[in-house]
Design a protein around this motif. Structure first.
Motif, PDB file in Angstrom:
ATOM      1  N   ARG A   1       0.821  -1.204   0.000  1.00 14.69           N
ATOM      2  CA  ARG A   1       0.000   0.000   0.000  1.00 14.69           C
ATOM      3  C   ARG A   1       0.861   1.262   0.000  1.00 14.69           C
ATOM      4  O   ARG A   1       2.010   1.241   0.444  1.00 14.69           O
ATOM      5  N   ASP A   2       0.290   2.356  -0.448  1.00 12.67           N
ATOM      6  CA  ASP A   2       0.953   3.656  -0.377  1.00 12.67           C
ATOM      7  C   ASP A   2       1.195   4.009   1.087  1.00 12.67           C
ATOM      8  O   ASP A   2       0.295   3.919   1.918  1.00 12.67           O
ATOM      9  N   GLY A   3       2.431   4.414   1.418  1.00 17.68           N
ATOM     10  CA  GLY A   3       2.766   4.767   2.787  1.00 17.68           C
ATOM     11  C   GLY A   3       3.255   3.602   3.624  1.00 17.68           C
ATOM     12  O   GLY A   3       3.697   3.799   4.761  1.00 17.68           O
ATOM     13  N   GLN A   4       3.202   2.387   3.088  1.00 15.92           N
ATOM     14  CA  GLN A   4       3.667   1.213   3.837  1.00 15.92           C
ATOM     15  C   GLN A   4       5.190   1.233   3.957  1.00 15.92           C
ATOM     16  O   GLN A   4       5.894   1.709   3.068  1.00 15.92           O
ATOM     17  N   THR A   5       5.709   0.734   5.064  1.00 22.11           N
ATOM     18  CA  THR A   5       7.156   0.701   5.293  1.00 22.11           C
ATOM     19  C   THR A   5       7.681  -0.722   5.161  1.00 22.11           C
ATOM     20  O   THR A   5       7.161  -1.646   5.797  1.00 22.11           O
TER      21      THR A   5
ATOM     22  N   LEU B   1      14.307  -3.930   5.613  1.00 20.17           N
ATOM     23  CA  LEU B   1      15.395  -4.755   5.093  1.00 20.17           C
ATOM     24  C   LEU B   1      16.342  -5.035   6.252  1.00 20.17           C
ATOM     25  O   LEU B   1      17.112  -4.173   6.679  1.00 20.17           O
ATOM     26  N   GLY B   2      16.270  -6.245   6.779  1.00 20.55           N
ATOM     27  CA  GLY B   2      17.057  -6.590   7.952  1.00 20.55           C
ATOM     28  C   GLY B   2      18.557  -6.521   7.699  1.00 20.55           C
ATOM     29  O   GLY B   2      19.066  -7.006   6.679  1.00 20.55           O
ATOM     30  N   GLY B   3      19.286  -5.894   8.640  1.00 23.34           N
ATOM     31  CA  GLY B   3      20.740  -5.857   8.571  1.00 23.34           C
ATOM     32  C   GLY B   3      21.315  -4.882   7.574  1.00 23.34           C
ATOM     33  O   GLY B   3      22.516  -4.911   7.305  1.00 23.34           O
ATOM     34  N   LYS B   4      20.495  -3.987   7.016  1.00 28.00           N
ATOM     35  CA  LYS B   4      20.985  -3.030   6.016  1.00 28.00           C
ATOM     36  C   LYS B   4      21.099  -1.613   6.588  1.00 28.00           C
ATOM     37  O   LYS B   4      21.226  -0.653   5.832  1.00 28.00           O
ATOM     38  N   GLY B   5      21.094  -1.514   7.932  1.00 27.87           N
ATOM     39  CA  GLY B   5      21.239  -0.206   8.553  1.00 27.87           C
ATOM     40  C   GLY B   5      22.669   0.063   8.981  1.00 27.87           C
ATOM     41  O   GLY B   5      23.626  -0.429   8.386  1.00 27.87           O
ATOM     42  N   GLU B   6      22.831   0.846  10.063  1.00 24.16           N
ATOM     43  CA  GLU B   6      24.160   1.203  10.552  1.00 24.16           C
ATOM     44  C   GLU B   6      24.810   0.000  11.248  1.00 24.16           C
ATOM     45  O   GLU B   6      24.121  -0.862  11.807  1.00 24.16           O
ATOM     46  N   PRO B   7      26.160  -0.087  11.233  1.00 23.46           N
ATOM     47  CA  PRO B   7      26.861  -1.185  11.913  1.00 23.46           C
ATOM     48  C   PRO B   7      26.561  -1.172  13.409  1.00 23.46           C
ATOM     49  O   PRO B   7      26.311  -0.126  14.009  1.00 23.46           O
ATOM     50  N   GLY B   8      26.608  -2.355  14.035  1.00 20.56           N
ATOM     51  CA  GLY B   8      26.381  -2.460  15.456  1.00 20.56           C
ATOM     52  C   GLY B   8      27.576  -1.983  16.261  1.00 20.56           C
ATOM     53  O   GLY B   8      28.665  -1.749  15.717  1.00 20.56           O
ATOM     54  N   VAL B   9      27.372  -1.827  17.561  1.00 24.72           N
ATOM     55  CA  VAL B   9      28.420  -1.392  18.485  1.00 24.72           C
ATOM     56  C   VAL B   9      28.920  -2.581  19.284  1.00 24.72           C
ATOM     57  O   VAL B   9      28.119  -3.401  19.758  1.00 24.72           O
ATOM     58  N   GLY B  10      30.233  -2.703  19.408  1.00 20.53           N
ATOM     59  CA  GLY B  10      30.806  -3.785  20.205  1.00 20.53           C
ATOM     60  C   GLY B  10      30.486  -5.156  19.658  1.00 20.53           C
ATOM     61  O   GLY B  10      30.297  -6.103  20.423  1.00 20.53           O
ATOM     62  N   GLY B  11      30.398  -5.279  18.355  1.00 21.11           N
ATOM     63  CA  GLY B  11      30.082  -6.567  17.760  1.00 21.11           C
ATOM     64  C   GLY B  11      28.605  -6.867  17.688  1.00 21.11           C
ATOM     65  O   GLY B  11      28.214  -7.984  17.336  1.00 21.11           O
ATOM     66  N   GLY B  12      27.782  -5.874  18.025  1.00 20.78           N
ATOM     67  CA  GLY B  12      26.341  -6.069  17.949  1.00 20.78           C
ATOM     68  C   GLY B  12      25.865  -6.141  16.502  1.00 20.78           C
ATOM     69  O   GLY B  12      26.589  -5.766  15.569  1.00 20.78           O
ATOM     70  N   PRO B  13      24.643  -6.621  16.275  1.00 22.75           N
ATOM     71  CA  PRO B  13      24.133  -6.749  14.915  1.00 22.75           C
ATOM     72  C   PRO B  13      23.862  -5.387  14.283  1.00 22.75           C
ATOM     73  O   PRO B  13      23.600  -4.411  14.997  1.00 22.75           O
ATOM     74  N   PRO B  14      23.907  -5.295  12.961  1.00 16.82           N
ATOM     75  CA  PRO B  14      23.608  -4.017  12.301  1.00 16.82           C
ATOM     76  C   PRO B  14      22.123  -3.688  12.406  1.00 16.82           C
ATOM     77  O   PRO B  14      21.286  -4.563  12.651  1.00 16.82           O
ATOM     78  N   GLY B  15      21.804  -2.412  12.228  1.00 17.86           N
ATOM     79  CA  GLY B  15      20.412  -1.995  12.216  1.00 17.86           C
ATOM     80  C   GLY B  15      19.745  -2.393  10.912  1.00 17.86           C
ATOM     81  O   GLY B  15      20.333  -3.075  10.069  1.00 17.86           O
ATOM     82  N   ASP B  16      18.519  -1.943  10.722  1.00 16.27           N
ATOM     83  CA  ASP B  16      17.757  -2.275   9.528  1.00 16.27           C
ATOM     84  C   ASP B  16      17.554  -1.041   8.656  1.00 16.27           C
ATOM     85  O   ASP B  16      17.672   0.091   9.126  1.00 16.27           O
ATOM     86  N   ALA B  17      17.262  -1.274   7.395  1.00 16.91           N
ATOM     87  CA  ALA B  17      16.874  -0.190   6.495  1.00 16.91           C
ATOM     88  C   ALA B  17      15.350  -0.200   6.406  1.00 16.91           C
ATOM     89  O   ALA B  17      14.749  -1.224   6.091  1.00 16.91           O
ATOM     90  N   LEU B  18      14.732   0.917   6.721  1.00 13.73           N
ATOM     91  CA  LEU B  18      13.275   1.048   6.673  1.00 13.73           C
ATOM     92  C   LEU B  18      12.911   1.942   5.500  1.00 13.73           C
ATOM     93  O   LEU B  18      13.306   3.111   5.456  1.00 13.73           O
ATOM     94  N   ILE B  19      12.186   1.398   4.553  1.00 17.09           N
ATOM     95  CA  ILE B  19      11.883   2.106   3.308  1.00 17.09           C
ATOM     96  C   ILE B  19      10.387   2.370   3.222  1.00 17.09           C
ATOM     97  O   ILE B  19       9.577   1.447   3.164  1.00 17.09           O
ATOM     98  N   GLU B  20      10.015   3.646   3.214  1.00 13.09           N
ATOM     99  CA  GLU B  20       8.606   4.023   3.078  1.00 13.09           C
ATOM    100  C   GLU B  20       8.246   4.069   1.596  1.00 13.09           C
ATOM    101  O   GLU B  20       8.926   4.722   0.801  1.00 13.09           O
ATOM    102  N   VAL B  21       7.190   3.363   1.234  1.00 12.40           N
ATOM    103  CA  VAL B  21       6.790   3.222  -0.170  1.00 12.40           C
ATOM    104  C   VAL B  21       5.744   4.268  -0.535  1.00 12.40           C
ATOM    105  O   VAL B  21       4.783   4.488   0.204  1.00 12.40           O
ATOM    106  N   HIS B  22       5.948   4.907  -1.683  1.00 12.01           N
ATOM    107  CA  HIS B  22       4.973   5.863  -2.207  1.00 12.01           C
ATOM    108  C   HIS B  22       4.499   5.361  -3.572  1.00 12.01           C
ATOM    109  O   HIS B  22       5.321   5.090  -4.462  1.00 12.01           O
ATOM    110  N   VAL B  23       3.197   5.205  -3.728  1.00 11.87           N
ATOM    111  CA  VAL B  23       2.615   4.651  -4.958  1.00 11.87           C
ATOM    112  C   VAL B  23       1.865   5.761  -5.690  1.00 11.87           C
ATOM    113  O   VAL B  23       0.783   6.172  -5.245  1.00 11.87           O
ATOM    114  N   PRO B  24       2.408   6.269  -6.798  1.00 12.52           N
ATOM    115  CA  PRO B  24       1.698   7.314  -7.561  1.00 12.52           C
ATOM    116  C   PRO B  24       0.393   6.776  -8.141  1.00 12.52           C
ATOM    117  O   PRO B  24       0.256   5.564  -8.369  1.00 12.52           O
ATOM    118  N   PRO B  25      -0.586   7.638  -8.397  1.00 11.81           N
ATOM    119  CA  PRO B  25      -1.867   7.197  -8.975  1.00 11.81           C
ATOM    120  C   PRO B  25      -1.669   6.569 -10.354  1.00 11.81           C
ATOM    121  O   PRO B  25      -0.755   6.926 -11.096  1.00 11.81           O
TER     122      PRO B  25
END
Length: 306
Positions: free
Chosen positions: A168-172, A175-199
């Protein structure tokens, strides 16, 4: 002011993370390159917005920026002067004197940095990396049917993205593990992509259903016909019943949007009678003859009779 991330996102310096995220999403939706193809200023503005958000969404970077330790790009700043440089008093009577043998913050490393250093030195402190937030435009039919695509991030990295059917338009999308690197060997963050659907040019989404206004000719409306009609999954043949009025709705079952629990919504086809582009003398003559013979009043039930 263009080097101030608060100014760029249009938020106050005491803004909450929710305020910052909301401001970023609003600006990203307006200036995203996918929504402004070929617009170089919009592309540069989007990069600027993303850089500002990347700094302010990271609590540690934001704190360091507020203290003047780094600039908006994350580069180290020259040390600031603190109150001790200007204090004239000294010794125990000095209001700025520290009797607890702790050095002033301006003359040593950040005490919070020291705290984290102690926690990580033993390998005990691990933290997941920060999430990163982006937006992208997705074609109407790709959102309905699902598709594989990619999104280019402000830093030039390209991520492959699977668009789920029924998006849907506006849905997020996450993408797991595609964010910033973790601290102290922690896992990376995620990439959150908000979708926009033109008419779409002629499809209109209504929940899991789709509505389509379909032009038909006068003779098809009067006599009935089998005609081709577009659907999100390809054209189909449908039957127009004889004597169909404009506004008549035909339902095509399971030709709408895929549902999360399985199955699909429906496609509702609204008929619209369209006269020829060029006036036809024969049709005009026929209508005059028919009008004189029938004396039909389609507005009788509205009390609009002469």
């Amino acid at each position: 002011m263009r080097h101030d991330p608060y100014y760029i996102l249009g938020v106050k310096r005491d803004a909450t993370q929710k305020d910052i995220q909301s401001a970023f999403r609003k600006l990203a939706k307006k200036h995203h390159p996918d929504l402004n193809p070929g617009d170089r200023p919009a592309e540069e503005r989007f990069k600027e917005i993303s850089t500002a958000y990347e700094l302010l969404s990271d609590e540690q970077k934001r704190a360091r920026f507020d203290r003047g330790e780094i600039d908006m790009s994350g580069a180290e700043q020259a040390p600031r002067h603190y109150y001790r440089d200007y204090a004239s008093a000294s010794g125990p009577s000095d209001p700025y004197h520290n009797s607890a043998s702790f050095a002033d913050f301006g003359e040593t490393e950040d005490p919070f940095s020291a705290f984290f250093s102690r926690r990580t030195s033993g390998g005990q402190f691990r933290s997941k990396g920060q999430d990163r937030y982006f937006s992208m435009a997705v074609d109407f039919l790709d959102a309905v049917n699902g598709a594989k695509t990619h999104v280019m991030l402000p830093d030039g990295i390209t991520l492959d993205v699977q668009i789920p059917a029924g998006t849907r338009d506006g849905q997020t999308l996450r993408l797991g593990g595609k964010g910033e690197p973790g601290v102290g060997g922690g896992p990376p963050g995620d990439a959150l992509i908000e979708v926009h659907v033109p008419p779409h040019r002629f499809f209109q989404r209504d929940g899991d259903d789709i509505r389509l206004e379909l032009p038909i000719s006068l003779d098809e409306a009067v006599l009935g016909a089998k005609i081709r009609a577009p659907t999100p999954t390809g054209p189909v043949t449908l039957t127009v019943p004889p004597y169909s009025n404009s506004g008549k709705i035909l339902r095509l079952k399971d030709k709408g949007v895929p549902k999360r629990g399985g199955g699909r919504g429906d496609l509702f086809v609204i008929l619209k009678i369209v006269l020829p582009d060029t006036p036809d003398p024969r049709l005009i003559a026929l209508m005059r003859e028919w009008s004189e013979a029938s004396r039909q009043d389609p507005r009788k039930s509205m009390g609009a009779a002469p």
